[in-house]
Every structure is written in C-alpha cells, then in structure tokens.
Design an enzyme around this catalytic site. Sequence first.
Site: not given
Length: 464
Positions: A93, A95-96, A129, A182, A189, A257, A267
Amino acid sequence: MVDAPQQSRFRPETTILSLGDGFFDPVQAANFPQTILRFRNDRAAAEIGLASLTDEEWIRHFGRFEPLPGSLCEPLALRYHGHQFRVYNPDIGDGRGFTFAQMRDDRGRLMDLGTKGSGQTPYSRFGDGRLTLKGGVREVLATEMLEALGVDTSRSFSLIETGEALHRGDEPSPTRSSVLVRLSHGHIRIGAFQRQAAYRDEAAMQRLIAYSLRNLYGEEPGNQPAAQLLSHVVGRTATLAASYMAAGFVHGVLNSDNINVTGESFDYGPWRFTPRWEPGFTAAYFDHQGLYCFGRQAQAIHWDVVQLAIALRLVASAEEVAPPLDEFPAHYEAAMAQAMLGRLGVRPQGEQADVALVAAIEQALANSPVEIDRFFFDWRGGARRGPSPADPIYSAPAFEAFSQQIGSYESAVQLSHPYWSDETPCSMHIDEVEAIWAPIAERDDWSAFDAKVAAVRRMGAAMT
C-alpha cells in the site's frame, strides 16, 4: 525555457472520499527538521491554480502539509495489493506516500497531489517512509525528460529537502533526505482492483470501477462496466508501453501496483534511458532476469493488464473481459507507429507502410552503434539536416532499409527552433544524472540541475 501557461483558478475536490473508508487510511505527515525548497514546478502549478503561492506558502503546503483550502482535510494512504516481479504481495500500500489533495486542472480533469518520502504509514512495514534527496532529484529529471518527449507522465510538482540523515545500501550513507510531491491524473493502480478481488468484495469492486470511469475517463458505467474500463486501460497502457520505447526509456519496476489505470506513467525508482537500442538493457540492479528490460516492457505491462482482467472477473464474465484484453497487441502496434513517427516528425502514410518503417528503424538502431537521441535528432522531419558524427553509420548497411523507406515520408514539423541547430541532442543518460548530482552532494551546487531542467524544457518546446 517554456513560459508558464496562464494562471488558472484553484478548484479543490474531495472526490476520492466517495470511495469510502475501505480504500484508504488517514495518516499524518512526518515532522521534518528542515524544509528547504529545491524545486517548484510553476508550469504545473499554474494549471491547477497554485502558481501564485509564495515560497513560504508553498513550503507550508508541500513540506509541512497544511491542507489546501477546500480539498482533503487530512492525507490518505491508499490501500492496494500487487504483483512484484510476478510474485503476489498482499502486504503493500502507500508505504512512504499519501494522497494530499485533489483539484481540477485547466482542462477540467480530476488531479491528485501525491507524495513520496512524507513519512510512515500503516503500509511502511520496516521502511522509514523517507526519500533520499538524490532519489527526489532523479524523479524530477525523469519526469521533466519524459514530459518533453511526449510521454504521458506524472509531473514532479515540488521537491523539498528535509534535513534528515538517511542510511541506504545503494548510495553513500548517511545521505540527505527529501519529500517529493507529484501531480497526477489519479493514483488508482491495478493493485487496487487486485485487493478487492482478493477480499471478494463485489460492492467495493463496483464502486472502484464506477469511480474510475466517472472521474478518470468521464463516462458513466454502461451495461458492462468492467469491460468498459478494461478497454480504456488496454488502450492507454499499450500507448504507454510504446511511448517508453520511442523515448528509449526503461522504467525499471513495472509491477502491477506501479501501473495507473489511466495509463499515466509514475513512480520512478531505478529508471534509466538506454543510450542505444538494446532490448536487454535493464534499469534495476536487482532485476537479475531482465524481467523489465527495455525490450520486454510491452510484455510486462500487458501481463499487468491481464492481472487487472483477472481481478475484474469478480464482477464480470470471461466473455466480457476477453475481447478488450485481446486488443492489446493491435493497440501497441498502432501506438508504436504513432510514437516513433511522432518523434521522427513525419506524417503517417498508412498502417502497412508505417509498421514497416518502424521495423526498419528498430533494425537500424539495434544493429548500429548510433545513440537513440542522436538518431531522432539527426533525422527530425524525415531528412538529414546537416553534418553529424553519425553520418558514416547512416550510410552503412544497417540503415539501408530505413534510408529506402524514409524518402517517401513528408515532414510534419517546423524546424525553426534554435534547438535544431545545436551540435548535440539533449539526453538524460545515467552518467549525466550522476554528473548533475555530484556538485549537489559535494558543495550544494544546484546550477547543473537547474541548467538541465531548462535544457530539457527547451527541447520540449522545440518538439511541440
């Protein structure tokens, strides 16, 4: 540098809340020791009505994460599963990162501001994170270059150094820290659909499908909403794969993901631009089998879309999802012709001729030492524009088929921009990225970074 577009008004949204609590977790941003503004994307900010923020206001919102008026009251860490290098992982999920705000852009699209390096969430597992400053710099450079080359990409909106010393195994440590924001057309996703399928939650799956159709594609769900959405995703992701190839780009981690259902690239971790047309070129040092190498990216993305189709089987029959899924190869072939001819700057002649020209380009580049950026620079408009270090290569047998075919193509572009008189094309190879980072690391000198962003935007202006 391209002038910023006219400032739009800020139009906040909270649309993601309509999905319900099961799709996200409210979280808090980390409290950073420092907030030093290193990059603000005023071009992107103007499109969502935020370019008039002062630097102090910018830092409050994108370094301290004070809510934007009328948008989300608290950050949301999204829940999803996913296949990571073909291994299913239900323990992931955000995470950071988190979704910080939503708004409309100047085209009326629903947009998200999401973060990277903003602190721990319930999905951080053993991670801190955080994001290294070098990682943030690399993402800015990747998105700026991809945008200039016409790839549908998320955009680096803000980069703020955060004053923490991070320890990482893949770069000299301790290293500097940052938080990136961003701007994306949604953060939904493929892995979000996989999560609902894993939990067999049909109602949640239907909500997610409807949300995606309404807010990301501007359509109401029809009689077969799952197939309706899948058809869009197939077309958009095939286009994404083709645009990577034309740009000479290797994402590096094309897990399910990491695939947005809008087909927007995002990403960026171990990305690279391959200097030459090498199908086996990999970006991630841990991709030992070359699963996501340059030449396998279309296959990898198609595989991810198949996982979406499998997830959608929770609420749709195989007969509904099979037809759109089968269209991926045809979409990809058409998108490759459009992307390659678009970067070359010539008018299409028809499917058969265009596919043959693309094949000739690939053959020429794969069988010669000429760099991808040099080739498209030298042949922009479909004809040689002057002396080039690669001229002896262009007269070699590897380019014979291309030379025979390109003569019948007409230019579709103007070459009046000064960029086309430069001696060398603008590129973004790993040695250049390292050369940009070195003065930042050694003496906090950002001049090479600023100059590169300006040069990339200048190239982008020349290509429009």
